[in-house]
Design an enzyme around this catalytic site. Structure first.
Site, short mmCIF file in Angstrom:
data_model
loop_
_atom_site.label_atom_id
_atom_site.label_comp_id
_atom_site.label_asym_id
_atom_site.label_seq_id
_atom_site.Cartn_x
_atom_site.Cartn_y
_atom_site.Cartn_z
N ILE A 108 0.84 -1.22 0.00
CA ILE A 108 0.00 0.00 0.00
C ILE A 108 0.87 1.26 0.00
O ILE A 108 0.40 2.35 -0.37
CB ILE A 108 -0.96 -0.03 1.21
CG1 ILE A 108 -2.10 0.96 1.04
CG2 ILE A 108 -0.23 0.22 2.51
CD1 ILE A 108 -3.16 0.89 2.12
N TYR B 120 -1.65 2.82 17.19
CA TYR B 120 -2.74 2.32 16.33
C TYR B 120 -3.97 3.22 16.46
O TYR B 120 -4.55 3.65 15.45
CB TYR B 120 -3.05 0.88 16.76
CG TYR B 120 -4.24 0.23 16.11
CD1 TYR B 120 -4.27 -0.03 14.74
CD2 TYR B 120 -5.33 -0.18 16.89
CE1 TYR B 120 -5.36 -0.67 14.16
CE2 TYR B 120 -6.42 -0.83 16.32
CZ TYR B 120 -6.43 -1.07 14.95
OH TYR B 120 -7.51 -1.72 14.38
N LYS C 242 -5.91 5.66 13.76
CA LYS C 242 -7.33 5.46 13.41
C LYS C 242 -8.10 6.78 13.53
O LYS C 242 -8.96 7.09 12.70
CB LYS C 242 -7.95 4.35 14.25
CG LYS C 242 -7.47 2.94 13.88
CD LYS C 242 -7.89 2.58 12.46
CE LYS C 242 -7.41 1.22 12.01
NZ LYS C 242 -7.68 0.94 10.60
P1 NAD Z 1 -4.97 -8.17 9.71
O1 NAD Z 1 -3.74 -7.74 10.42
O2 NAD Z 1 -5.46 -9.54 9.91
O3 NAD Z 1 -4.79 -7.95 8.14
C1 NAD Z 1 -4.18 -6.81 7.61
C2 NAD Z 1 -3.64 -7.17 6.25
O4 NAD Z 1 -2.93 -6.03 5.77
C3 NAD Z 1 -2.64 -8.34 6.27
O5 NAD Z 1 -3.02 -9.32 5.33
C4 NAD Z 1 -1.32 -7.70 5.90
O6 NAD Z 1 -0.48 -8.55 5.14
C5 NAD Z 1 -1.78 -6.50 5.10
N1 NAD Z 1 -0.77 -5.46 5.05
C6 NAD Z 1 0.05 -5.04 6.05
N2 NAD Z 1 0.91 -4.12 5.58
C7 NAD Z 1 0.62 -3.95 4.27
C8 NAD Z 1 1.15 -3.15 3.24
N3 NAD Z 1 2.20 -2.34 3.46
N4 NAD Z 1 0.60 -3.20 2.02
C9 NAD Z 1 -0.45 -4.04 1.76
N5 NAD Z 1 -0.98 -4.84 2.70
C10 NAD Z 1 -0.46 -4.79 3.93
O7 NAD Z 1 -6.10 -7.11 10.06
P2 NAD Z 1 -7.68 -7.29 10.03
O8 NAD Z 1 -8.08 -7.76 11.36
O9 NAD Z 1 -8.09 -8.04 8.84
O10 NAD Z 1 -8.10 -5.76 9.93
C11 NAD Z 1 -8.60 -5.16 8.76
C12 NAD Z 1 -9.00 -3.74 9.12
O11 NAD Z 1 -9.99 -3.77 10.15
C13 NAD Z 1 -7.86 -2.89 9.67
O12 NAD Z 1 -8.04 -1.55 9.26
C14 NAD Z 1 -8.04 -2.96 11.16
O13 NAD Z 1 -7.52 -1.85 11.83
C15 NAD Z 1 -9.56 -3.00 11.25
N6 NAD Z 1 -10.03 -3.58 12.51
C16 NAD Z 1 -9.89 -4.92 12.75
C17 NAD Z 1 -10.38 -5.43 13.94
C18 NAD Z 1 -10.26 -6.90 14.28
O14 NAD Z 1 -10.59 -7.29 15.41
N7 NAD Z 1 -9.83 -7.75 13.35
C19 NAD Z 1 -11.00 -4.59 14.88
C20 NAD Z 1 -11.06 -3.23 14.61
C21 NAD Z 1 -10.61 -2.74 13.40
C1 AKB Z 2 -6.97 -4.77 17.99
O1 AKB Z 2 -7.14 -5.38 19.06
O2 AKB Z 2 -5.97 -4.09 17.73
C2 AKB Z 2 -8.06 -4.82 16.98
C3 AKB Z 2 -9.00 -3.68 17.16
C4 AKB Z 2 -10.05 -3.74 18.19
O3 AKB Z 2 -8.86 -2.69 16.49
N1 AKB Z 2 -8.73 -6.09 17.08
#
Ligand code: NAD
Ligand code: AKB
Length: 319
Positions: free
Chosen positions: A53, A142, A146
């Site tokens: 990205i 983080y 956000k």
């Molecule tokens: P994750 O860490 O499982 O996946 C993130 C993906 O981004 C990974 O596949 C990673 O390889 C990719 N990535 C990292 N650096 C990169 C780069 N430079 N270029 C391209 N890709 C890159 O995260 P997730 O849980 O799937 O989260 C997705 C979104 O949802 C994020 O914005 C996260 O902040 C948000 N979010 C997730 C949760 C949760 O509980 N999973 C909660 C709140 C918010």
């Molecule tokens: C984390 O714990 O960092 C994520 C989120 C709540 O954003 N699952």
């Protein structure tokens, strides 16, 4: 048919969301990209590309190549990994995000969805039924990215009239892909360890309460907001979103209903301090009013489904 680009398709949410989007838009119209290996289920079902990205030119090339109409940006560094490497979190979450907004602006991409998180809140925020509009003073890198990401989205909406959407996800629980290094990961790991070892050591205390959501609800919410009629949306990238809240002890009790011999012990680590700054429950009435959000899963319904699915994987030696 619209062409949709998913950035970060190899992560916990991307692995499943990409396939859900393919069901709606068609395999050839949803392009999965990630810096890491593309999951095989996505790789065999249509176009996919390796993409960092932070490489704006490569992103622009892909947007042009596939005539992209909408972007879902899931690439991020989450809270626990972000505290270990704050500069990487800033780089991916901020410089990566502005690349997405800039390319979308330059290439006239109609819509961008980029998730936010309950990590935008901090210790000064009301922790019970946290309102939509409230104090945003997070203590993690983080969370800072956000909040800044939400504001950056608002800037592109105001200045350029772009359509940018996002939700403040709670902790997401799922059985397909493992979580990527967040504070809420204990609520996933507990199920894996319950199936594999009949016991779990929690890195947060028994009475820790955080807002959580099961993946099927996360997928519905994301797709619902992505496809919602713009005229109904009063907010942009910052919708509070909720389903359930429970303590770790309540989570363990829910598992014990199915695995009576399951045991849990508690060894809180550095992630406790992060969890303590986040809300216990969320007021998501704006999402419910503006785009009809409704969750389906509570704790026990989720536990039953998680255990059935993980047992099936365990029986096939997949976990
Ligand atoms: P994750 O860490 O499982 O996946 C993130 C993906 O981004 C990974 O596949 C990673 O390889 C990719 N990535 C990292 N650096 C990169 C780069 N430079 N270029 C391209 N890709 C890159 O995260 P997730 O849980 O799937 O989260 C997705 C979104 O949802 C994020 O914005 C996260 O902040 C948000 N979010 C997730 C949760 C949760 O509980 N999973 C909660 C709140 C918010
Ligand atoms: C984390 O714990 O960092 C994520 C989120 C709540 O954003 N699952």
């Amino acid at each position: 048919m619209e062409n949709i680009l998913v950035i970060g398709c190899a992560g916990q949410i991307g692995t499943e969301l990409t396939m859900e989007l393919k069901k709606i838009y068609g395999n050839e119209h949803v392009i999965g990209t990630d810096i890491n290996k593309i999951p095989s289920v996505i790789a065999v079902n249509g176009p996919h590309e390796t993409l960092d990205i932070l490489d704006k030119k490569a992103l622009q090339k892909i947007v042009r190549k596939y005539k992209i109409d909408g972007i879902v940006n899931l690439a991020a560094i989450l809270s626990a990994v972000g505290e270990k490497n704050p500069l990487l979190a800033w780089d991916v979450n901020m410089n990566g995000l502005i690349n997405v907004f800039e390319v979308a602006r330059q290439e006239n991409v109609q819509r961008v969805l980029t998730p936010s998180s309950i990590a935008v809140f901090g210790p000064e925020t009301p922790q019970e039924n946290t309102p939509q509009e409230t104090i945003l003073r997070p203590k993690t890198m983080y969370g800072i990215t956000k909040v800044a990401g939400e504001l950056l989205g608002d800037y592109y909406v105001e200045k350029y009239g772009m359509d940018i959407r996002g939700l403040r996800y709670p902790g997401i629980i799922s059985h397909e892909a493992l979580p990527g290094g967040g504070t809420t990961d204990y609520a996933v790991a507990i199920y894996y360890d319950a199936i594999k070892h009949k016991k779990y050591t929690s890195f947060v205390k028994a009475d820790t309460v955080l807002p959580m959501m099961y993946m099927p609800d996360c997928l519905s919410a994301t797709i619902q907001l992505f496809r919602a009629d713009k005229k109904n949306l009063k907010h942009h990238g910052d919708y509070n979103l909720a389903a359930m809240s429970f303590t770790v002890e309540e989570l363990a009790q829910s598992i014990k209903k199915h695995i009576p011999e399951f045991e849990i012990e508690y060894k809180p680590d550095h992630r406790q301090a992060i969890a303590d700054t986040w809300p216990k429950s969320i007021d998501d009435s704006a999402a419910r009013e503006e785009w009809g959000w409704q969750h389906k899963y509570d704790l026990d319904k989720m536990t039953k489904d998680m255990l059935v699915n993980l047992q099936a994987k365990y029986d096939k030696n997949l976990i």
